[in-house]
Scaffold this motif. Structure first.
Motif, PDB file in Angstrom:
ATOM      1  N   GLN A 526       0.833  -1.207   0.000  1.00 28.25           N
ATOM      2  CA  GLN A 526       0.000   0.000   0.000  1.00 28.25           C
ATOM      3  C   GLN A 526       0.868   1.257   0.000  1.00 28.25           C
ATOM      4  OE1 GLN A 526      -1.940   1.211   3.673  1.00 28.25           O
ATOM      5  NE2 GLN A 526      -3.895   1.398   2.586  1.00 28.25           N
ATOM      6  N   PHE A 527       1.948   1.235   0.779  1.00 28.32           N
ATOM      7  CA  PHE A 527       2.891   2.354   0.816  1.00 28.32           C
ATOM      8  C   PHE A 527       3.489   2.612  -0.565  1.00 28.32           C
ATOM      9  CE2 PHE A 527       7.424   3.506   1.249  1.00 28.32           C
ATOM     10  CZ  PHE A 527       7.310   4.736   1.883  1.00 28.32           C
ATOM     11  N   PHE A 631     -14.417 -10.514   6.860  1.00 28.78           N
ATOM     12  CA  PHE A 631     -13.255 -11.398   6.754  1.00 28.78           C
ATOM     13  C   PHE A 631     -13.444 -12.426   5.640  1.00 28.78           C
ATOM     14  CE2 PHE A 631     -12.717 -10.303  11.427  1.00 28.78           C
ATOM     15  CZ  PHE A 631     -11.694  -9.404  11.184  1.00 28.78           C
ATOM     16  N   LEU A 632     -14.673 -12.893   5.447  1.00 33.70           N
ATOM     17  CA  LEU A 632     -14.938 -13.825   4.354  1.00 33.70           C
ATOM     18  C   LEU A 632     -14.758 -13.148   2.997  1.00 33.70           C
ATOM     19  CD1 LEU A 632     -18.051 -15.774   5.717  1.00 33.70           C
ATOM     20  CD2 LEU A 632     -15.727 -16.640   5.414  1.00 33.70           C
ATOM     21  N   SER A 633     -15.136 -11.858   2.912  1.00 28.99           N
ATOM     22  CA  SER A 633     -14.955 -11.140   1.647  1.00 28.99           C
ATOM     23  C   SER A 633     -13.478 -10.945   1.320  1.00 28.99           C
ATOM     24  CB  SER A 633     -15.667  -9.785   1.710  1.00 28.99           C
ATOM     25  OG  SER A 633     -15.024  -8.923   2.642  1.00 28.99           O
ATOM     26  N   ILE A 634     -12.643 -10.822   2.356  1.00 30.49           N
ATOM     27  CA  ILE A 634     -11.193 -10.722   2.124  1.00 30.49           C
ATOM     28  C   ILE A 634     -10.658 -12.050   1.592  1.00 30.49           C
ATOM     29  CG2 ILE A 634      -8.948 -10.452   3.266  1.00 30.49           C
ATOM     30  CD1 ILE A 634     -10.241  -8.454   5.151  1.00 30.49           C
ATOM     31  N   PHE A 644      -4.896  -3.446  -2.954  1.00 36.41           N
ATOM     32  CA  PHE A 644      -4.137  -3.188  -1.727  1.00 36.41           C
ATOM     33  C   PHE A 644      -4.071  -1.701  -1.385  1.00 36.41           C
ATOM     34  CE2 PHE A 644      -2.617  -7.379  -2.871  1.00 36.41           C
ATOM     35  CZ  PHE A 644      -2.491  -8.020  -1.648  1.00 36.41           C
ATOM     36  N   LEU A 645      -4.445  -0.856  -2.315  1.00 32.29           N
ATOM     37  CA  LEU A 645      -4.364   0.587  -2.056  1.00 32.29           C
ATOM     38  C   LEU A 645      -5.425   1.032  -1.071  1.00 32.29           C
ATOM     39  CD1 LEU A 645      -3.079   3.324  -2.681  1.00 32.29           C
ATOM     40  CD2 LEU A 645      -4.659   3.532  -4.615  1.00 32.29           C
ATOM     41  N   PHE A 646      -6.680   0.567  -1.274  1.00 38.72           N
ATOM     42  CA  PHE A 646      -7.760   1.058  -0.407  1.00 38.72           C
ATOM     43  C   PHE A 646      -8.772  -0.037  -0.052  1.00 38.72           C
ATOM     44  CE2 PHE A 646     -11.765   3.351   0.406  1.00 38.72           C
ATOM     45  CZ  PHE A 646     -11.348   4.207   1.404  1.00 38.72           C
ATOM     46  N   ARG A 647      -9.161  -0.867  -1.005  1.00 38.02           N
ATOM     47  CA  ARG A 647     -10.283  -1.779  -0.811  1.00 38.02           C
ATOM     48  C   ARG A 647     -10.004  -2.814   0.268  1.00 38.02           C
ATOM     49  NH1 ARG A 647     -12.202  -4.151  -6.279  1.00 38.02           N
ATOM     50  NH2 ARG A 647     -12.528  -1.903  -6.565  1.00 38.02           N
ATOM     51  N   LEU A 648      -8.916  -3.546   0.158  1.00 36.72           N
ATOM     52  CA  LEU A 648      -8.612  -4.588   1.149  1.00 36.72           C
ATOM     53  C   LEU A 648      -8.316  -4.019   2.543  1.00 36.72           C
ATOM     54  CD1 LEU A 648      -6.455  -7.018  -1.032  1.00 36.72           C
ATOM     55  CD2 LEU A 648      -8.758  -7.412  -0.153  1.00 36.72           C
ATOM     56  N   PRO A 649      -7.510  -2.957   2.669  1.00 39.75           N
ATOM     57  CA  PRO A 649      -7.309  -2.384   4.012  1.00 39.75           C
ATOM     58  C   PRO A 649      -8.601  -1.892   4.647  1.00 39.75           C
ATOM     59  CG  PRO A 649      -5.600  -1.622   2.518  1.00 39.75           C
ATOM     60  CD  PRO A 649      -6.604  -2.331   1.686  1.00 39.75           C
ATOM     61  N   SER A 714      -2.276   4.460   7.749  1.00 41.85           N
ATOM     62  CA  SER A 714      -1.721   4.271   6.406  1.00 41.85           C
ATOM     63  C   SER A 714      -2.774   4.433   5.319  1.00 41.85           C
ATOM     64  CB  SER A 714      -1.075   2.884   6.303  1.00 41.85           C
ATOM     65  OG  SER A 714      -2.041   1.866   6.462  1.00 41.85           O
ATOM     66  N   THR A 715      -4.028   4.119   5.620  1.00 40.06           N
ATOM     67  CA  THR A 715      -5.081   4.180   4.601  1.00 40.06           C
ATOM     68  C   THR A 715      -5.663   5.574   4.458  1.00 40.06           C
ATOM     69  OG1 THR A 715      -5.639   1.866   5.072  1.00 40.06           O
ATOM     70  CG2 THR A 715      -7.264   3.164   3.856  1.00 40.06           C
ATOM     71  N   TYR A 716      -5.867   6.265   5.580  1.00 40.70           N
ATOM     72  CA  TYR A 716      -6.590   7.537   5.529  1.00 40.70           C
ATOM     73  C   TYR A 716      -5.722   8.768   5.797  1.00 40.70           C
ATOM     74  CZ  TYR A 716     -10.679   4.510   5.658  1.00 40.70           C
ATOM     75  OH  TYR A 716     -11.619   3.554   5.361  1.00 40.70           O
ATOM     76  N   PHE A 717      -4.540   8.593   6.394  1.00 46.52           N
ATOM     77  CA  PHE A 717      -3.747   9.766   6.775  1.00 46.52           C
ATOM     78  C   PHE A 717      -2.397   9.855   6.080  1.00 46.52           C
ATOM     79  CE2 PHE A 717      -6.504   8.886  10.454  1.00 46.52           C
ATOM     80  CZ  PHE A 717      -7.175  10.103  10.542  1.00 46.52           C
TER      81      PHE A 717
END
Length: 731
Positions: A526-527, A631-634, A644-649, A714-717
């Motif tokens: 993601q980074f 968790f099942l959707s992951i 990995f940028l936004f959806r999974l986190p 890491s996702t929002y800030f």
């Protein structure tokens, strides 16, 4: 023949002082002494060589040939020189240069050399019992070889042996008296003329003055010792131990400022003496973190240096000061002696780039402002918080930061205005690139502001500071782009010698030192995606699909270099989701059963549970189901790079948050059940139940909060770290 035979020693002399000069020592000693690991084998082989030729006495505790006279003296010196030659010939080049090159007095006996090597490479503590056993064996061997017992020794030999034993005893007396700071007893011992203050009284070669300086802060005792040391012009102040340390070195190592002051009053030359490591006393005080001693010695260096303090010594000292982050002393030294450092100023700038202090954050600055004020509460006047340690530490940090900026600005201004033997670019280029790699944007700003041409600095691959910042993920230096004028447009289309534009460089895998602090491969990926998207928004749209000389677009480079990281990120996500899925499923099962069997029974008229309106019974059920679904959707996701940028986190954040809520609600519900069913509304049992209910909740929050915090930040800030951070123009 007669003349030839007359040059040979008699039978008695040959037994006493053998001289087997025909022996090839390398045939016996095959190991070169280089370090502690080779000492035991080297010692064993050397002992075998000496014992096989009846010469162990030259390294034993009774080897006192310097006191022999006449023919015996010449014969002893000849044999002693042979033993010393064998020993020196079996040392490595590094050992010879390291331990014997700094020694001014080359008139050493074989025993002196042997003891010196033993003190450095041998055991740290001498085994007296083993030494006595060795001396007994040596005495028996000598008796067997000479055919004489101790009673049959000559008067001269007995006298030498007695004097050796007497000197050894008095050495011990002098050591004990020095530790006890008994100057009267020391005077009495010295008055017997058996030992002097120049004699080494410890295994590492310390004299009585070394011991006094290293163990005593009593000014009166130190003054008396120094008076004894300089009595009758005996040069005892420059004596060195096995490490090459003078008494002033020892004072610096232990932080004895008073002893250092007294020593320099007697002999200023001690200030610039170097030990076996090439370190002066001021450097030793600095490396051992004795600031008061260091500042005193530094002041004396500035007063006394003259020609004694060359530019290499000065730069070494300055680099050590900067490395210890004492920028106040560094600025004071540079401001007074800038010309002494210009030749090697590139080393100084590199040290600044590697150790530049961080700026105080808002909370720290606010703490200092509050700490400097007096305040009143309930008619009581409270003093300022300056006495608190953390306030003093923050003030020191702020002062250090200001001195660091002043130091760097002063050096850069001097470089710009001075005529130097090489171009100015040579002195600052490596430091500027190192500052970029370290993300020390203040160093970059100051250097470019003072020397504008530094903006064009580049490394061996032709990458300038902005390109180098992207490669090393130095966001603070990269953000200086947004403080540039129209010059920043140059970087939108710039390419390196391989045809890589700025987005190609962002597509590379980040250095390990940037990825390792990030928890989990998914967040590391993601980074990397956040950096790629940031640079993508900056460059020209054409650069997004532009190919380098290898025919690769930026996206192709990213996919190629992050292939393994995507696999690791998928594995990390699945393992994390699987572990939490089990927990969420268990909570769902338990809470569902509890929700339809609410304690208290049902109302007979309508069949609804008596406590059906207790919300904790239902909150836990629905949040645990939500967590389970997340968790099942992951687990069923496709795990593409962009996910990995936004959806999974985001899914993981929702799953962890709802799992925490469901766990807390379940425990609250069970706590309420215990109180209602088993406690009969007894208020005394309510507090223990509440405490036991909240204990697992607090544990869960403490254990899982770091992961949730990393995910949210890491996702929002993290995206907020990019952009313009100051209105000050950069270039």
């Amino acid at each position: 023949m007669a003349g030839s035979s007359s040059s040979l020693p008699s039978s008695r002399e040959a037994n006493s002082y053998p001289y087997p000069s025909h022996v090839s020592a390398p045939n016996f000693v095959t190991v070169k002494l280089n370090d502690r690991d080779t000492y035991d084998v080297w010692q064993m082989q050397m002992m075998c060589l000496l014992q096989s030729h009846d010469m162990l006495s030259f390294i034993s505790s009774h080897a006192l040939g310097k006191e022999k006279v006449g023919d015996d003296d010449m014969l002893w010196k000849r044999s002693d020189a042979l033993v010393k030659g064998w020993i020196l010939g079996s040392l490595s080049q590094k050992t010879l240069e390291y331990f014997f090159k700094p020694i001014s007095n080359k008139d050493l006996t074989a025993k002196d050399v042997w003891d010196k090597l033993q003190s450095v490479y041998g055991p740290s503590v001498q085994d007296d019992a083993a030494g006595a056993h060795y001396d007994d064996q040596e005495r028996i061997r000598r008796e067997e070889s000479t055919g004489k017992t101790i009673d049959q020794e000559t008067e001269g030999e007995k006298e030498l042996r007695n004097e050796a034993e007497k000197k050894e005893k008095h050495t011990g007396y002098l050591y004990d008296a020095t530790l006890r700071q008994n100057i009267l007893l020391i005077n009495r011992i010295l008055s017997r003329n058996v030992v002097t203050l120049r004699d080494k009284i410890t295994i590492n070669g310390n004299t009585a003055l070394h011991v006094a300086v290293g163990t005593c802060n009593n000014r009166k005792f130190l003054v008396n010792m120094l008076n004894l040391a300089t009595k009758d012009d005996l040069p005892s102040l420059d004596m060195r131990n096995s490490e090459g340390s003078t008494p002033l070195h020892v004072a610096a190592i232990v932080g004895n400022t008073e002893a250092a002051r007294l020593l320099l009053e007697k002999n200023n030359d001690l200030l610039f003496e170097k030990d076996n490591d090439g370190r002066m006393p001021v450097a030793r005080a600095l490396s051992n973190m004795y600031k008061d001693t260091f500042i005193y010695l530094l002041d004396q260096c500035l007063l006394e240096m003259g020609d004694k303090f060359d530019d290499i010594d000065g730069c070494d000292l300055l680099v050590n000061i900067i490395s210890s982050k004492d920028y106040g002393s560094a600025y004071f030294l540079v401001y007074n002696r800038i010309d002494s450092f210009l030749t090697h100023i590139d080393l100084v700038l590199m040290a600044i780039a590697q150790n530049f202090p961080s700026k105080l954050n808002c909370w720290e600055r606010y703490s200092i402002r509050c700490g400097s004020r007096e305040f009143t509460f309930s008619n009581y006047n409270f003093e300022s918080l300056h006495k608190f340690k953390f306030i003093e530490a923050l003030e020191g940090k702020e002062a250090n930061y200001k001195f660091a900026k002043k130091l760097l600005s002063f050096i850069c201004s001097t470089l710009k205005n001075k005529r130097l033997p090489r171009s100015v670019h040579h002195y600052y280029n490596n430091a500027l690139l190192e500052a970029t790699r370290q993300n020390a944007y203040e160093v970059v700003k100051i250097i470019v502001y003072r020397i504008p041409n530094a903006i064009w600095s580049s490394n061996e691959d032709g990458h300038n500071i902005i390109q180098y910042a992207v490669i090393n993920r130095s966001e603070k230096v990269y953000n200086l782009l947004y403080q540039m004028s129209e010059h920043k447009n140059t970087y939108r289309t710039i390419r390196d010698r391989f045809g890589n534009n700025l987005l190609h460089l962002a597509a590379r895998l980040a250095p390990s030192n940037k990825l390792n602090p990030i928890s989990g491969a998914a967040l590391q990926l993601q980074f990397e995606l956040q950096w790629f998207k940031e640079v993508e928004s900056f460059v020209c749209p054409l650069n997004i699909i532009q190919k380098n000389w290898f025919g690769e677009t930026p996206q192709m480079v990213f996919t190629k270099q992050h292939k393994d990281l995507v696999i690791d990120g998928e594995k990390w996500m699945k393992e994390t989701a699987q572990s939490y899925t089990i927990t969420a499923a268990l909570i769902t099962t338990i809470v569902f059963a509890a929700a339809i069997t609410v304690p208290g029974g049902n109302k007979q008229e309508i069949g609804i549970p008596v406590f059906a309106k207790r919300t904790a019974f239902t909150i836990s059920l629905f949040t645990s189901v939500t967590s389970l679904l997340m968790f099942l959707s992951i687990l069923t996701a496709r795990f593409s790079e962009q996910d990995f940028l936004f959806r999974l986190p985001r899914k993981l954040i929702i799953g962890l948050t709802t799992l925490f809520i469901s766990t807390a609600a379940m425990l609250v519900a069970f706590g309420a059940t215990l109180f209602l069913v088993f406690c009969d509304n007894n208020q005394d049992i309510l507090i223990p139940i509440v405490a036991l209910t909240f204990l697992p909740i607090v544990c869960f929050a403490a254990l899982q909060f770091p992961l949730i915090k990393d995910l949210v930040s890491s996702t929002y800030f993290r995206r907020n770290v990019f952009g313009k951070k100051s209105d000050d123009p950069f270039y």
